[in-house]
Design an enzyme around this catalytic site. Structure first.
Site, mmCIF file in Angstrom:
data_model
loop_
_atom_site.group_PDB
_atom_site.id
_atom_site.type_symbol
_atom_site.label_atom_id
_atom_site.label_comp_id
_atom_site.label_asym_id
_atom_site.label_seq_id
_atom_site.Cartn_x
_atom_site.Cartn_y
_atom_site.Cartn_z
ATOM 1 N N ASN A 108 0.826 -1.208 0.000
ATOM 2 C CA ASN A 108 0.000 0.000 0.000
ATOM 3 C C ASN A 108 0.858 1.255 0.000
ATOM 4 O OD1 ASN A 108 -2.101 -1.765 0.060
ATOM 5 N ND2 ASN A 108 -2.454 -1.579 2.258
ATOM 6 N N HIS A 125 5.874 -0.319 -2.639
ATOM 7 C CA HIS A 125 5.398 0.458 -3.793
ATOM 8 C C HIS A 125 5.410 1.961 -3.559
ATOM 9 C CE1 HIS A 125 3.041 -3.414 -5.003
ATOM 10 N NE2 HIS A 125 4.313 -3.489 -5.318
ATOM 11 N N SER A 199 -4.975 -9.202 -3.798
ATOM 12 C CA SER A 199 -5.449 -10.103 -4.851
ATOM 13 C C SER A 199 -4.322 -11.001 -5.331
ATOM 14 C CB SER A 199 -5.988 -9.278 -6.027
ATOM 15 O OG SER A 199 -4.930 -8.455 -6.533
ATOM 16 N N ASN A 223 -8.735 -12.824 3.538
ATOM 17 C CA ASN A 223 -9.312 -12.107 2.393
ATOM 18 C C ASN A 223 -10.755 -12.571 2.265
ATOM 19 O OD1 ASN A 223 -9.989 -11.090 -0.200
ATOM 20 N ND2 ASN A 223 -7.841 -11.218 -0.845
HETATM 21 C C1 BV8 Z 1 8.780 -4.638 -11.305
HETATM 22 C C2 BV8 Z 1 1.807 2.091 -6.649
HETATM 23 C C3 BV8 Z 1 10.802 -5.030 -12.483
HETATM 24 C C4 BV8 Z 1 1.073 2.916 -7.688
HETATM 25 C C5 BV8 Z 1 1.504 -0.217 -7.373
HETATM 26 C C6 BV8 Z 1 5.769 -11.166 -13.113
HETATM 27 C C7 BV8 Z 1 4.598 -11.652 -13.651
HETATM 28 C C8 BV8 Z 1 3.667 -10.786 -14.229
HETATM 29 C C9 BV8 Z 1 3.910 -9.417 -14.271
HETATM 30 C C10 BV8 Z 1 5.067 -8.938 -13.730
HETATM 31 C C11 BV8 Z 1 5.994 -9.800 -13.153
HETATM 32 N N1 BV8 Z 1 7.036 -9.040 -12.688
HETATM 33 C C12 BV8 Z 1 6.793 -7.747 -12.966
HETATM 34 C C13 BV8 Z 1 5.601 -7.648 -13.606
HETATM 35 C C14 BV8 Z 1 4.995 -6.418 -14.082
HETATM 36 C C15 BV8 Z 1 4.151 -5.734 -12.998
HETATM 37 C C16 BV8 Z 1 2.981 -6.595 -12.579
HETATM 38 O O1 BV8 Z 1 2.990 -7.190 -11.513
HETATM 39 N N2 BV8 Z 1 1.987 -6.652 -13.432
HETATM 40 C C17 BV8 Z 1 0.820 -7.468 -13.135
HETATM 41 C C18 BV8 Z 1 -0.282 -6.585 -12.538
HETATM 42 C C19 BV8 Z 1 0.348 -8.093 -14.436
HETATM 43 N N3 BV8 Z 1 4.969 -5.415 -11.847
HETATM 44 C C20 BV8 Z 1 5.723 -4.301 -11.868
HETATM 45 O O2 BV8 Z 1 5.788 -3.564 -12.832
HETATM 46 C C21 BV8 Z 1 6.532 -4.001 -10.616
HETATM 47 N N4 BV8 Z 1 7.885 -3.671 -11.006
HETATM 48 O O3 BV8 Z 1 8.538 -5.808 -11.200
HETATM 49 O O4 BV8 Z 1 9.990 -4.128 -11.772
HETATM 50 C C22 BV8 Z 1 10.124 -5.327 -13.808
HETATM 51 C C23 BV8 Z 1 9.646 -4.272 -14.579
HETATM 52 C C24 BV8 Z 1 9.019 -4.566 -15.803
HETATM 53 C C25 BV8 Z 1 8.859 -5.884 -16.224
HETATM 54 C C26 BV8 Z 1 9.335 -6.928 -15.415
HETATM 55 C C27 BV8 Z 1 9.974 -6.642 -14.205
HETATM 56 C C28 BV8 Z 1 5.990 -2.764 -9.920
HETATM 57 C C29 BV8 Z 1 4.615 -3.042 -9.387
HETATM 58 C C30 BV8 Z 1 4.169 -1.859 -8.503
HETATM 59 C C31 BV8 Z 1 2.964 -1.168 -9.120
HETATM 60 N N5 BV8 Z 1 2.495 -0.103 -8.223
HETATM 61 N N6 BV8 Z 1 1.160 0.776 -6.545
HETATM 62 C C32 BV8 Z 1 -0.278 3.353 -7.213
HETATM 63 O O5 BV8 Z 1 -0.787 2.846 -6.191
HETATM 64 O O6 BV8 Z 1 -0.863 4.248 -7.899
HETATM 65 S S1 BV8 Z 1 0.683 -1.681 -7.262
HETATM 66 C C33 BV8 Z 1 -0.929 -1.410 -6.764
HETATM 67 O O7 BV8 Z 1 -1.525 -2.710 -6.834
HETATM 68 C C34 BV8 Z 1 -1.153 -0.994 -5.312
HETATM 69 O O8 BV8 Z 1 0.013 -0.731 -4.600
HETATM 70 C C35 BV8 Z 1 -1.833 -2.227 -4.692
HETATM 71 O O9 BV8 Z 1 -1.558 -2.454 -3.379
HETATM 72 C C36 BV8 Z 1 -1.223 -3.249 -5.549
HETATM 73 C C37 BV8 Z 1 -1.623 -4.650 -5.517
HETATM 74 O O10 BV8 Z 1 -2.997 -4.780 -5.539
HETATM 75 P P1 BV8 Z 1 -3.687 -5.287 -4.176
HETATM 76 O O11 BV8 Z 1 -3.038 -4.630 -3.018
HETATM 77 O O12 BV8 Z 1 -3.729 -6.759 -4.175
HETATM 78 O O13 BV8 Z 1 -5.083 -4.646 -4.344
HETATM 79 P P2 BV8 Z 1 -6.268 -5.230 -5.238
HETATM 80 O O14 BV8 Z 1 -7.244 -4.127 -5.423
HETATM 81 O O15 BV8 Z 1 -5.723 -5.956 -6.417
HETATM 82 O O16 BV8 Z 1 -6.922 -6.367 -4.310
HETATM 83 C C38 BV8 Z 1 -7.508 -5.998 -3.084
HETATM 84 C C39 BV8 Z 1 -7.785 -7.286 -2.359
HETATM 85 O O17 BV8 Z 1 -8.311 -6.965 -1.079
HETATM 86 C C40 BV8 Z 1 -8.799 -8.172 -3.043
HETATM 87 O O18 BV8 Z 1 -8.315 -9.504 -3.061
HETATM 88 C C41 BV8 Z 1 -10.036 -8.078 -2.130
HETATM 89 O O19 BV8 Z 1 -10.755 -9.307 -2.082
HETATM 90 C C42 BV8 Z 1 -9.419 -7.799 -0.804
HETATM 91 N N7 BV8 Z 1 -10.265 -7.051 0.124
HETATM 92 C C43 BV8 Z 1 -11.244 -6.153 -0.163
HETATM 93 N N8 BV8 Z 1 -11.744 -5.655 0.984
HETATM 94 C C44 BV8 Z 1 -11.056 -6.238 2.011
HETATM 95 C C45 BV8 Z 1 -10.112 -7.123 1.467
HETATM 96 N N9 BV8 Z 1 -9.272 -7.857 2.221
HETATM 97 C C46 BV8 Z 1 -9.352 -7.720 3.569
HETATM 98 N N10 BV8 Z 1 -10.240 -6.883 4.177
HETATM 99 C C47 BV8 Z 1 -11.082 -6.129 3.424
HETATM 100 N N11 BV8 Z 1 -11.957 -5.313 4.024
#
Ligand code: BV8
Length: 252
Positions: A108, A125, A199, A223
């Site tokens: 976060n 992040h 997620s 979750n």
């Molecule tokens: C990097 C800041 C080197 C910005 C954020 C390997 C495989 C696939 C892709 C990649 C990989 N390695 C790298 C990648 C690319 C990419 C990536 O992961 N892409 C994915 C999405 C396809 N990663 C990157 O680019 C990272 N850098 O690896 O550098 C590199 C570079 C390029 C290529 C290769 C390597 C950088 C990632 C950082 C991105 N920045 N945040 C901003 O916030 O504006 S990430 C952003 O998503 C937030 O920080 C957030 O926290 C984060 C993750 O999401 P979640 O926290 O899980 O939130 P989400 O909404 O998804 O889910 C919420 C969950 O809560 C749900 O499950 C829900 O059920 C649950 N929930 C709801 N209510 C509650 C609850 N749980 C408990 N209680 C509740 N009440």
């Protein structure tokens, strides 16, 4: 809470009470009950037509600096208005009772763990409340000192037009130096790993549960819904951060 979850909670309490080292990984769900929308929730209002993955990228910012700047400005206001919830408080209390036992790693970009009293929070992040320059420029003292910016949406360098951007890690950007290594070491060394409110979609953060599992830790996921990393968990508690964490950590 159903009987199965109650049993899982009591087993987890025992493990957390006996653990030498604990690692907690939190995601946007941790702050949902504080009123901060999760990252993948449908964006509200104006943003509903836009893809957060696109907005949270350098390309997205360069394509439309004002749109992205305004998106962050609105999210910053939401973070400033939000208060830590009972889940944040429970984690801070556990850390206070067991100095040195807990490593708290968060995806976060809000400051609610810190405002609840958690110390040494490992931010993977970045921090949405911080600014930094988009480029290194000769007119400014450092990448993170934006005092020389002229106001605007976004603010910019008066000499060369270099833009101010939020101090977060965008998609496609490297995580802060050493952050992931420290988080991986904590996941590798812990006896219990608790994953709250993510997620499991964003890498490399999502890989921490597997590191802990393969190193022999007991992995629990909290979750209300299934996540992409549930297969790494020994137990999945279907509940919310503020609803379940106080019961898991109280008096442990
Ligand atoms: C990097 C800041 C080197 C910005 C954020 C390997 C495989 C696939 C892709 C990649 C990989 N390695 C790298 C990648 C690319 C990419 C990536 O992961 N892409 C994915 C999405 C396809 N990663 C990157 O680019 C990272 N850098 O690896 O550098 C590199 C570079 C390029 C290529 C290769 C390597 C950088 C990632 C950082 C991105 N920045 N945040 C901003 O916030 O504006 S990430 C952003 O998503 C937030 O920080 C957030 O926290 C984060 C993750 O999401 P979640 O926290 O899980 O939130 P989400 O909404 O998804 O889910 C919420 C969950 O809560 C749900 O499950 C829900 O059920 C649950 N929930 C709801 N209510 C509650 C609850 N749980 C408990 N209680 C509740 N009440």
């Amino acid at each position: 809470m159903d009987a199965r979850t109650a049993r899982d909670v009591s087993d987890l309490r025992e493990r957390l009470g006996a653990a030498r080292k604990v690692c907690v990984l939190t995601g946007a769900g941790m702050s949902a009950e504080s009123g901060i929308p999760t990252f993948r929730d449908a964006q509200s209002g104006l943003w509903s037509k836009l893809d957060p993955m696109q907005l949270a990228s350098e390309a997205g910012f360069r394509a439309d600096p004002r749109l992205v700047w305004d998106w962050y400005a609105e999210r910053r206001e939401g973070v400033r208005r939000a208060q830590p919830n009972a889940g944040h408080e429970a984690l801070a209390g556990y850390e206070r009772r067991h100095p040195g036992r807990l490593t708290l790693v968060t995806q976060n970009v809000d400051d609610l763990h810190q405002r609840a009293g958690s110390r040494g929070v490992l931010r993977l992040h970045g921090d949405i409340l911080l600014d930094r320059w988009l480029e290194h420029c000769p007119h400014q003292p450092s990448l993170t000192d934006t005092a020389g910016a002229i106001p605007g949406r976004p603010p910019k360098c008066p000499s060369c037009g270099n833009l101010v951007r939020p101090g977060v890690v965008w998609f496609g950007e490297m995580l802060p130096e050493g952050a992931m290594e420290t988080a991986e070491r904590a996941a590798f060394e812990c006896d219990v790993m608790l994953v709250v409110g993510t997620s499991g979609a964003v890498w490399p953060a999502a890989g921490l549960a597997q590191v802990a599992r393969e190193a022999g830790a007991h992995v629990a996921i909290l979750n209300p819904q299934a996540s992409a990393i549930d297969d790494q968990a020994h137990v999945c508690l279907r509940g919310t951060a503020a609803g379940v964490l106080p019961g898991v950590l109280k008096g442990v």
